[in-house]
Design a protein around this motif. Sequence first.
Motif, mmCIF file in Angstrom:
data_model
loop_
_atom_site.group_PDB
_atom_site.id
_atom_site.type_symbol
_atom_site.label_atom_id
_atom_site.label_comp_id
_atom_site.label_asym_id
_atom_site.label_seq_id
_atom_site.Cartn_x
_atom_site.Cartn_y
_atom_site.Cartn_z
ATOM 1 N N ALA A 174 -8.656 6.302 2.526
ATOM 2 C CA ALA A 174 -9.287 6.091 1.223
ATOM 3 C C ALA A 174 -8.262 6.132 0.103
ATOM 4 N N GLY A 175 -7.364 7.096 0.139
ATOM 5 C CA GLY A 175 -6.356 7.199 -0.907
ATOM 6 C C GLY A 175 -5.449 5.986 -0.956
ATOM 7 N N ALA A 176 -5.090 5.460 0.215
ATOM 8 C CA ALA A 176 -4.225 4.283 0.257
ATOM 9 C C ALA A 176 -4.930 3.062 -0.332
ATOM 10 N N ILE A 177 -6.212 2.900 -0.034
ATOM 11 C CA ILE A 177 -6.947 1.757 -0.573
ATOM 12 C C ILE A 177 -7.116 1.875 -2.080
ATOM 13 N N VAL A 178 -7.438 3.058 -2.559
ATOM 14 C CA VAL A 178 -7.581 3.248 -4.010
ATOM 15 C C VAL A 178 -6.252 3.012 -4.719
ATOM 16 N N ALA A 179 -5.154 3.449 -4.129
ATOM 17 C CA ALA A 179 -3.834 3.205 -4.728
ATOM 18 C C ALA A 179 -3.575 1.709 -4.857
ATOM 19 N N GLU A 180 -3.947 0.941 -3.846
ATOM 20 C CA GLU A 180 -3.764 -0.512 -3.939
ATOM 21 C C GLU A 180 -4.682 -1.125 -4.988
ATOM 22 N N ILE A 181 -5.902 -0.635 -5.078
ATOM 23 C CA ILE A 181 -6.822 -1.131 -6.103
ATOM 24 C C ILE A 181 -6.237 -0.904 -7.492
ATOM 25 N N GLU A 182 -5.716 0.294 -7.722
ATOM 26 C CA GLU A 182 -5.108 0.579 -9.032
ATOM 27 C C GLU A 182 -3.914 -0.323 -9.304
ATOM 28 N N GLU A 183 -3.101 -0.525 -8.280
ATOM 29 C CA GLU A 183 -1.899 -1.348 -8.466
ATOM 30 C C GLU A 183 -2.261 -2.798 -8.757
ATOM 31 N N ARG A 184 -3.266 -3.331 -8.060
ATOM 32 C CA ARG A 184 -3.623 -4.741 -8.200
ATOM 33 C C ARG A 184 -4.491 -5.015 -9.421
#
Length: 247
Positions: free
Chosen positions: A70-80
């Motif tokens: 979950a943390g990895a996906i949220v980090a990508e969402i924030e980055e993109r």
Amino acid sequence: MNSLVGKVAWITGAGSGIGQAVATALAGAGCTVVLTGRRPEALEQTAKRIAENGGTSLARSGDLTQPETAGAIVAEIEERFGRLDLLVNNAGGNIVERAWKDLTPASIDTLIHSNLSAAFYCASAAMHPMRKAQQGQLIHVASWAGKFIHPVSGPVYTAAKHAVVAMSQSINMEEYKNGIRSTVILPAEVATPILDKRPVPPSAQERAEMLQPADLASLALFIATQPDSVCLNEVVISARLNKFYER
């Protein structure tokens, strides 16, 4: 009513059933939707449906029972995208051998991790960008079993869904000051693939008389478009033909 145009929504369990219907509805309302589930091919089918209707999506498969996913996906969402406005916490499941006499430590862990731990991991991760923005919304798809004790769901699923209801309420207790709202939906039977995991799967006629994924999508869209000043804490929903009331 709030507009969803330009907002970013993350939907778990988005490869079929309720998650797929909700993702399609939110994309149709103007959200960029991030799709997560275990099966990449199922997510791609959801993404294809969204694209055919003119919507925008990003598919990211993953096992949400693993704490780091979950943390990895949220980090990508924030980055993109630079934001995360809405989490629809829908992933979950059940097993055929769900009665007490059939449970094992492994099957208990499977149900707790898929229905409760994953929901906690996703909510915790999603609220990091929401706190920064001082706004955000979480919608958790629990179950009728999260409010009413009934043997059809099995004890572990029932206990996990009760805990999801408590989780959502606790978010509202703590996070309202950060502009975050949490709603838990408790649907009775919905005609989705999870029904195939019942010891005796329902017939086509029985499924036709249940809630449909589109019904839950309409409800999620209604919740997501409420004014920021409104929090729908809990919604209990069933088909009009509600067999749990039969005597």
